[in-house]
Design a protein around this motif. Structure first.
Motif, PDB file in Angstrom:
ATOM      1  N   VAL A  31      57.864  49.256  65.331  1.00  0.00           N
ATOM      2  CA  VAL A  31      56.696  50.072  65.708  1.00  0.00           C
ATOM      3  C   VAL A  31      56.984  50.831  67.001  1.00  0.00           C
ATOM      4  N   GLY A  32      56.813  52.133  66.974  1.00  0.00           N
ATOM      5  CA  GLY A  32      56.966  52.943  68.183  1.00  0.00           C
ATOM      6  C   GLY A  32      55.769  52.710  69.079  1.00  0.00           C
ATOM      7  N   VAL A  33      55.994  52.046  70.221  1.00  0.00           N
ATOM      8  CA  VAL A  33      54.882  51.735  71.130  1.00  0.00           C
ATOM      9  C   VAL A  33      55.058  52.542  72.416  1.00  0.00           C
ATOM     10  N   SER A  34      54.137  53.484  72.641  1.00  0.00           N
ATOM     11  CA  SER A  34      54.215  54.297  73.858  1.00  0.00           C
ATOM     12  C   SER A  34      53.542  53.587  75.012  1.00  0.00           C
ATOM     13  N   GLY A  35      52.711  52.597  74.673  1.00  0.00           N
ATOM     14  CA  GLY A  35      51.905  51.924  75.693  1.00  0.00           C
ATOM     15  C   GLY A  35      50.529  52.550  75.789  1.00  0.00           C
ATOM     16  N   GLY A  36      50.326  53.677  75.085  1.00  0.00           N
ATOM     17  CA  GLY A  36      49.009  54.316  75.012  1.00  0.00           C
ATOM     18  C   GLY A  36      48.133  53.560  74.014  1.00  0.00           C
ATOM     19  N   LYS A  37      46.872  54.001  73.922  1.00  0.00           N
ATOM     20  CA  LYS A  37      45.906  53.229  73.119  1.00  0.00           C
ATOM     21  C   LYS A  37      46.240  53.182  71.622  1.00  0.00           C
ATOM     22  N   ASP A  38      46.718  54.308  71.058  1.00  0.00           N
ATOM     23  CA  ASP A  38      46.902  54.375  69.604  1.00  0.00           C
ATOM     24  C   ASP A  38      47.998  53.425  69.125  1.00  0.00           C
ATOM     25  N   SER A  39      49.193  53.594  69.701  1.00  0.00           N
ATOM     26  CA  SER A  39      50.297  52.764  69.220  1.00  0.00           C
ATOM     27  C   SER A  39      50.126  51.305  69.647  1.00  0.00           C
ATOM     28  N   GLY A  61      58.017  45.587  68.229  1.00  0.00           N
ATOM     29  CA  GLY A  61      57.656  46.807  68.964  1.00  0.00           C
ATOM     30  C   GLY A  61      58.886  47.408  69.619  1.00  0.00           C
ATOM     31  N   PHE A  62      58.847  48.717  69.805  1.00  0.00           N
ATOM     32  CA  PHE A  62      59.978  49.392  70.454  1.00  0.00           C
ATOM     33  C   PHE A  62      59.422  50.488  71.367  1.00  0.00           C
ATOM     34  N   MET A  63      59.702  50.339  72.652  1.00  0.00           N
ATOM     35  CA  MET A  63      59.204  51.327  73.619  1.00  0.00           C
ATOM     36  C   MET A  63      60.380  52.037  74.275  1.00  0.00           C
ATOM     37  N   VAL A  64      60.358  53.363  74.241  1.00  0.00           N
ATOM     38  CA  VAL A  64      61.389  54.135  74.938  1.00  0.00           C
ATOM     39  C   VAL A  64      60.817  54.489  76.309  1.00  0.00           C
ATOM     40  N   ASP A  65      61.510  54.037  77.354  1.00  0.00           N
ATOM     41  CA  ASP A  65      61.043  54.332  78.711  1.00  0.00           C
ATOM     42  C   ASP A  65      62.014  55.301  79.367  1.00  0.00           C
ATOM     43  N   MET A 109      64.063  63.289  71.086  1.00  0.00           N
ATOM     44  CA  MET A 109      65.004  62.306  71.642  1.00  0.00           C
ATOM     45  C   MET A 109      64.549  60.881  71.338  1.00  0.00           C
ATOM     46  N   ARG A 110      63.259  60.657  71.565  1.00  0.00           N
ATOM     47  CA  ARG A 110      62.654  59.346  71.332  1.00  0.00           C
ATOM     48  C   ARG A 110      62.856  58.905  69.886  1.00  0.00           C
ATOM     49  N   LYS A 111      62.565  59.848  68.978  1.00  0.00           N
ATOM     50  CA  LYS A 111      62.693  59.524  67.551  1.00  0.00           C
ATOM     51  C   LYS A 111      64.140  59.203  67.201  1.00  0.00           C
ATOM     52  N   ILE A 113      66.446  57.967  69.163  1.00  0.00           N
ATOM     53  CA  ILE A 113      66.795  56.641  69.715  1.00  0.00           C
ATOM     54  C   ILE A 113      66.245  55.536  68.810  1.00  0.00           C
ATOM     55  N   MET A 114      64.985  55.697  68.411  1.00  0.00           N
ATOM     56  CA  MET A 114      64.344  54.676  67.566  1.00  0.00           C
ATOM     57  C   MET A 114      65.027  54.567  66.212  1.00  0.00           C
ATOM     58  N   ARG A 115      65.332  55.716  65.669  1.00  0.00           N
ATOM     59  CA  ARG A 115      65.958  55.795  64.352  1.00  0.00           C
ATOM     60  C   ARG A 115      67.302  55.060  64.374  1.00  0.00           C
ATOM     61  N   ILE A 126      59.868  52.626  60.202  1.00  0.00           N
ATOM     62  CA  ILE A 126      59.425  52.883  61.572  1.00  0.00           C
ATOM     63  C   ILE A 126      57.960  53.276  61.476  1.00  0.00           C
ATOM     64  N   ALA A 127      57.102  52.621  62.275  1.00  0.00           N
ATOM     65  CA  ALA A 127      55.672  52.948  62.234  1.00  0.00           C
ATOM     66  C   ALA A 127      55.277  53.709  63.487  1.00  0.00           C
ATOM     67  N   PHE A 128      54.523  54.790  63.300  1.00  0.00           N
ATOM     68  CA  PHE A 128      54.004  55.566  64.425  1.00  0.00           C
ATOM     69  C   PHE A 128      52.483  55.502  64.452  1.00  0.00           C
ATOM     70  N   GLY A 129      51.937  55.728  65.660  1.00  0.00           N
ATOM     71  CA  GLY A 129      50.486  55.589  65.844  1.00  0.00           C
ATOM     72  C   GLY A 129      49.705  56.877  65.687  1.00  0.00           C
ATOM     73  N   HIS A 130      50.104  57.757  64.784  1.00  0.00           N
ATOM     74  CA  HIS A 130      49.299  58.971  64.577  1.00  0.00           C
ATOM     75  C   HIS A 130      47.974  58.600  63.913  1.00  0.00           C
ATOM     76  N   THR A 131      46.913  59.241  64.384  1.00  0.00           N
ATOM     77  CA  THR A 131      45.564  58.854  63.969  1.00  0.00           C
ATOM     78  C   THR A 131      44.906  59.929  63.099  1.00  0.00           C
ATOM     79  N   ASP A 133      42.506  61.751  64.013  1.00  0.00           N
ATOM     80  CA  ASP A 133      42.353  62.957  64.844  1.00  0.00           C
ATOM     81  C   ASP A 133      43.639  63.779  64.850  1.00  0.00           C
ATOM     82  N   ASP A 134      44.792  63.112  64.880  1.00  0.00           N
ATOM     83  CA  ASP A 134      46.074  63.844  64.839  1.00  0.00           C
ATOM     84  C   ASP A 134      46.214  64.588  63.512  1.00  0.00           C
ATOM     85  N   VAL A 135      45.784  63.942  62.419  1.00  0.00           N
ATOM     86  CA  VAL A 135      45.885  64.579  61.098  1.00  0.00           C
ATOM     87  C   VAL A 135      45.013  65.843  61.073  1.00  0.00           C
TER      88      VAL A 135
HETATM   89  N1  LIG Z   1      57.770  56.167  74.678  1.00  0.00           N
HETATM   90  C1  LIG Z   1      57.613  55.857  73.385  1.00  0.00           C
HETATM   91  N2  LIG Z   1      58.292  54.834  72.837  1.00  0.00           N
HETATM   92  C2  LIG Z   1      58.166  54.511  71.534  1.00  0.00           C
HETATM   93  N3  LIG Z   1      57.341  55.159  70.699  1.00  0.00           N
HETATM   94  C3  LIG Z   1      56.622  56.182  71.179  1.00  0.00           C
HETATM   95  C4  LIG Z   1      56.713  56.594  72.545  1.00  0.00           C
HETATM   96  N4  LIG Z   1      55.881  57.646  72.735  1.00  0.00           N
HETATM   97  C5  LIG Z   1      55.296  57.883  71.547  1.00  0.00           C
HETATM   98  N5  LIG Z   1      55.727  57.007  70.616  1.00  0.00           N
HETATM   99  C6  LIG Z   1      55.305  56.915  69.197  1.00  0.00           C
HETATM  100  O1  LIG Z   1      55.066  58.224  68.705  1.00  0.00           O
HETATM  101  C7  LIG Z   1      53.683  58.348  68.307  1.00  0.00           C
HETATM  102  C8  LIG Z   1      53.201  59.752  68.589  1.00  0.00           C
HETATM  103  O2  LIG Z   1      53.424  60.079  69.945  1.00  0.00           O
HETATM  104  P1  LIG Z   1      52.345  60.838  70.837  1.00  0.00           P
HETATM  105  O3  LIG Z   1      52.931  61.113  72.159  1.00  0.00           O
HETATM  106  O4  LIG Z   1      51.765  61.938  70.039  1.00  0.00           O
HETATM  107  O5  LIG Z   1      51.293  59.645  70.998  1.00  0.00           O
HETATM  108  P2  LIG Z   1      49.753  59.638  71.337  1.00  0.00           P
HETATM  109  O6  LIG Z   1      48.967  60.438  70.330  1.00  0.00           O
HETATM  110  O7  LIG Z   1      49.539  59.956  72.771  1.00  0.00           O
HETATM  111  O8  LIG Z   1      49.482  58.081  71.005  1.00  0.00           O
HETATM  112  P3  LIG Z   1      49.560  56.813  71.926  1.00  0.00           P
HETATM  113  O9  LIG Z   1      48.124  56.562  72.319  1.00  0.00           O
HETATM  114  O10 LIG Z   1      50.125  55.748  71.061  1.00  0.00           O
HETATM  115  O11 LIG Z   1      50.447  57.162  73.106  1.00  0.00           O
HETATM  116  C9  LIG Z   1      52.958  57.258  69.086  1.00  0.00           C
HETATM  117  O12 LIG Z   1      51.743  56.881  68.470  1.00  0.00           O
HETATM  118  C10 LIG Z   1      53.978  56.150  69.072  1.00  0.00           C
HETATM  119  O13 LIG Z   1      53.969  55.447  67.841  1.00  0.00           O
END
Ligand SMILES: Nc1ncnc2c1ncn2[C@@H]1O[C@H](COP(=O)(O)OP(=O)(O)OP(=O)(O)O)[C@@H](O)[C@H]1O
Length: 240
Positions: A31-39, A61-65, A109-111, A113-115, A126-131, A133-135
């Motif tokens: 799971v791509g985790v940005s640390g934001g609310k969606d993911s 979970g996988f976070m790219v910092d 770049m993030r994608k 690395i995750m890939r 790989i799961a992303f947090g598109h919602t 609202d994004d659609v």
């Molecule tokens: N730094 C990161 N590391 C890993 N995955 C990420 C990162 N940033 C974004 N993603 C993945 O890509 C998706 C789309 O990225 P985007 O920047 O549009 O997120 P967002 O709509 O702000 O959502 P979120 O609230 O999860 O940050 C995220 O939901 C998450 O799954």
């Protein structure tokens, strides 16, 4: 599992998973985790579905910092306490001064690395947090900017590998996500990055808000319309 979790976020997530077969037996999902609310909610929800054996799969979970994130440790600890492991991959981001779309570059770049990580470590999804609202926003952007009826698909299979990208949050809106993250008390990671969201997306967001003031069901209707296309009443030339 509390009842409010079912109604507030698990039901729409399970509807998407079941409708599009997003989780199949034996899946290994990164799971791509940005640390934001969606993911963050996505990661938590998949963790719950695993914990209660609703589906047979593994999740990490996988976070790219890129050196831009603040408060990663409490976020990671929250998930570890819940029994979920999250990899934090540190990769400095070098921005070229002539790059006109740094957010796009960063996301590519993030994608990448995750890939690579997924392929090297035996993950098949790989799961992303598109919602939701994004659609809807992407639908509006394609319509306004590109004259095209298209949005974000719930599942895509890579042509060059066995990897699939899945998006289990496509039926979930920001209001429900915000409420859930608050109730769950998930510590959110913030970013120091100065690049705001692309202007066109902001404009399409405010356009959606304006339409919704008059037609509150607008976003839900767009979601419905995207799987309810009456091809005989479009300008698409059909075979005779
Ligand atoms: N730094 C990161 N590391 C890993 N995955 C990420 C990162 N940033 C974004 N993603 C993945 O890509 C998706 C789309 O990225 P985007 O920047 O549009 O997120 P967002 O709509 O702000 O959502 P979120 O609230 O999860 O940050 C995220 O939901 C998450 O799954």
């Amino acid at each position: 599992m509390k009842r409010w979790m079912q109604t507030l976020f698990l039901k729409p997530i399970r509807n998407a998973i079941d409708r599009y077969n997003l989780i199949e037996p034996g899946d290994r999902i990164l799971v791509g985790v940005s640390g934001g609310k969606d993911s963050s909610l996505l990661f938590f929800a998949l963790g719950l579905l695993k914990k209660f054996n609703i589906y047979d799969f593994e999740v990490t979970g996988f976070m790219v910092d890129h050196g831009m994130l603040r408060a990663v440790i409490p976020h990671q600890s929250f998930f570890e306490d819940f029994g979920l492991s999250m990899i934090v991959h540190k990769e400095p981001f070098v921005l070229l001064s002539n790059d006109v779309s740094p957010c796009y570059t960063c996301s590519r770049m993030r994608k990448g690395i995750m890939r690579q990580y997924a392929l090297n470590h035996g993950y098949n999804k790989i799961a992303f947090g598109h919602t939701k609202d994004d659609v809807v926003e992407t639908f509006m952007m394609n319509l306004i900017k590109h004259g095209k009826i298209a949005s974000i698909p719930p599942v895509v299979k890579e042509e060059t590998s066995h990897l699939k990208i899945i998006r289990p949050l496509i039926y979930l809106d920001e209001v429900a996500i915000l409420k859930s993250v608050k109730l769950l008390e998930i510590p959110i990671v913030t970013s120091k990055c100065i690049h705001a969201k692309a202007k066109i997306r902001e404009r399409s967001e405010s356009l959606i808000s304006m339409i919704e003031a008059e037609f509150p069901e607008y976003s839900s209707q767009v979601i419905k319309a995207l799987s309810n296309i009456d091809l005989e009443r479009t300008l698409i030339k059909l075979e005779e």
